[in-house]
Design a protein around this motif. Structure first.
Motif, PDB file in Angstrom:
ATOM      1  N   LYS A 124       0.834  -1.207   0.000  1.00 19.92           N
ATOM      2  CA  LYS A 124       0.000   0.000   0.000  1.00 19.92           C
ATOM      3  C   LYS A 124       0.869   1.258   0.000  1.00 19.92           C
ATOM      4  N   ASN A 125       2.162   1.078  -0.274  1.00 25.59           N
ATOM      5  CA  ASN A 125       3.172   2.138  -0.315  1.00 25.59           C
ATOM      6  C   ASN A 125       3.422   2.779   1.042  1.00 25.59           C
ATOM      7  N   LYS A 126       3.116   2.075   2.122  1.00 21.89           N
ATOM      8  CA  LYS A 126       3.413   2.558   3.472  1.00 21.89           C
ATOM      9  C   LYS A 126       4.876   2.253   3.762  1.00 21.89           C
ATOM     10  N   THR A 127       5.607   3.281   4.167  1.00 20.87           N
ATOM     11  CA  THR A 127       7.030   3.144   4.460  1.00 20.87           C
ATOM     12  C   THR A 127       7.253   3.144   5.967  1.00 20.87           C
ATOM     13  N   THR A 128       8.038   2.181   6.428  1.00 20.04           N
ATOM     14  CA  THR A 128       8.477   2.138   7.819  1.00 20.04           C
ATOM     15  C   THR A 128       9.959   1.805   7.833  1.00 20.04           C
ATOM     16  N   ASP A 145       7.953   5.107  12.002  1.00 18.37           N
ATOM     17  CA  ASP A 145       7.129   5.499  10.854  1.00 18.37           C
ATOM     18  C   ASP A 145       8.000   6.198   9.813  1.00 18.37           C
ATOM     19  N   LYS A 146       7.384   6.623   8.725  1.00 24.83           N
ATOM     20  CA  LYS A 146       8.154   7.200   7.611  1.00 24.83           C
ATOM     21  C   LYS A 146       8.885   8.491   7.984  1.00 24.83           C
TER      22      LYS A 146
END
Length: 157
Positions: A124-128, A145-146
């Motif tokens: 879902k293009n969530k960056t961590t 988190d991003k």
């Protein structure tokens, strides 16, 4: 008698190794659709594949491709059984962590406790960011988190 004892030791150690293998991810050859998706995204890269059951009832299969993105950078991509990319984890140096995450680590952990650092991007293009920490012989993932804000600590087995 000596031979019987040796046989029992041999069989016992084989049983223990087999039990350890059950807990580990199984090295496999993934379905063609999964291999094709990987090769399309990472042409000319060779992966070592593992399979893992996930989900509430362990009813979903995930295929993990471990590979060298560059000569110094390791990566891992996770696919479902239809070849859909679920997440990619790429090794990064400490300097590429957001400053907020670097400050948190400096304040809470000695530098020698840090074992690995990665950026993770899901489907879902969530960056961590995940930082592997070893503390008192236990291994933890500290997740940010991003923007580098602290999210959670997860103890690894």
């Amino acid at each position: 008698m000596k031979n019987v004892l040796l046989l029992l030791i041999f069989l016992g150690s084989g049983y223990l190794r087999a039990q350890e293998g059950i807990a580990m991810k199984e090295v496999v050859t993934p379905p063609e659709v999964v291999r094709f998706a990987f090769e399309k995204q990472y042409p000319n890269k060779t992966a070592v594949w593992a399979m893992e059951y996930v989900g509430d009832d362990n009813d979903e299969i995930r295929y993990e491709a471990k590979f060298n993105l560059t000569t110094k950078t390791k990566a891992l991509s996770v696919y479902d059984n239809l070849g859909n990319l679920k997440a990619t984890e790429t090794q990064i140096p400490l300097s590429q962590l957001p400053p907020k995450a670097q400050a948190y680590l400096k304040q809470n952990y000695p530098a020698k406790a840090i074992r690995e650092i990665a950026i993770v991007v899901d489907d879902k293009n969530k960056t961590t960011y995940e930082v592997g920490i070893e503390k008192k012989t236990k291994f933890y993932d500290v997740v940010f988190d991003k923007n580098g804000g602290f999210d959670v600590i997860i103890q690894k087995d």
